[in-house]
Design an enzyme around this catalytic site. Structure first.
Site, PDB file in Angstrom:
ATOM      1  N   ALA A  72       0.713  -1.221  -0.028  1.00  0.00           N
ATOM      2  CA  ALA A  72       0.050  -0.066   0.040  1.00  0.00           C
ATOM      3  C   ALA A  72       0.818   1.310   0.022  1.00  0.00           C
ATOM      4  O   ALA A  72       1.935   1.217   0.389  1.00  0.00           O
ATOM      5  CB  ALA A  72      -0.904   0.017   1.448  1.00  0.00           C
ATOM      6  N   ASP A  73       0.420   2.558  -0.466  1.00  0.00           N
ATOM      7  CA  ASP A  73       1.181   3.546  -0.580  1.00  0.00           C
ATOM      8  C   ASP A  73      -0.061   4.688  -0.382  1.00  0.00           C
ATOM      9  O   ASP A  73      -1.101   4.639  -0.991  1.00  0.00           O
ATOM     10  CB  ASP A  73       1.843   3.883  -1.888  1.00  0.00           C
ATOM     11  CG  ASP A  73       2.759   4.938  -1.642  1.00  0.00           C
ATOM     12  OD1 ASP A  73       3.283   5.161  -0.447  1.00  0.00           O
ATOM     13  OD2 ASP A  73       2.876   5.683  -2.630  1.00  0.00           O
TER      14      ASP A  73
END
Length: 191
Positions: A72-73
């Site tokens: 995730a970012d």
């Protein structure tokens, strides 16, 4: 065979959010460079980094049967400018000054990858900020909460007082869009 979830992130907020869903997971520790390519649209950049984290994590746990890795970012975006994590107090204050009195976007991307498939999602949330004077900014930065967070603020912390309105996903601004996460977990057979 039951799938096993691995989180390719050091973020305590992402851990909290996965716990909120009641999901069991293990941590994969890695460092992926987060460098935006010239001309790369912000949403493409955020999605690419999340996918690279998931792919690198999968390489570390490839021998684990049923391994599924979550990458995730989350980035704060004002116009076409991507605000990463502040380097120091001056950088944090400068980011908050730029966000003051304006609306910006928070883009969160997540990818789930396994040996046989990969699927991702991107969530964009608009966040409005109050006008912040230098004293309010300095007081906030002095708390230390601005560090390690995209855009130099934590919506789940003291910065919530700066935000009169959001349009989108609160959990996404924290670092993991839970609605999209739950959908992807179900698609991969993870309860």
């Amino acid at each position: 065979m039951k799938n096993r979830l691995f989180l390719a992130s050091k973020s305590p907020r992402r851990r909290e959010l996965l716990h909120q869903l009641g999901v069991s997971f293990e941590i994969v520790d890695l460092d992926i460079p987060e460098v935006r390519a010239p001309g790369e649209p912000p949403a493409d950049y955020v999605s690419r980094v999340a996918r690279e984290k998931a792919g690198a994590g999968l390489l570390q746990v490839a021998a684990v049967e049923g391994a599924v890795v979550l990458g995730a970012d989350t980035e704060v975006v004002l116009g076409d400018e991507v605000f990463g994590k502040p380097a120091d107090a001056a950088d944090a204050a400068a980011m908050l000054r730029r966000l003051s009195g304006r609306a910006h976007q928070v883009i969160s991307a997540l990818w789930l990858v396994s040996a046989s498939r990969e699927e991702g999602a991107v969530q964009t949330t608009t966040v409005e900020f109050d006008a912040l004077d230098d004293t309010r900014i300095a007081t906030y930065v002095a708390t230390g909460e601005a560090f390690g967070k995209a855009g130099a603020y934590a919506i789940q912390g003291r910065a919530a007082a700066f935000i009169p309105r959001i349009d989108g996903s609160h959990s996404s601004v924290m670092g993991l869009p839970l609605h999209e996460m739950a959908r992807l977990l179900a698609a991969f057979g993870i309860d």
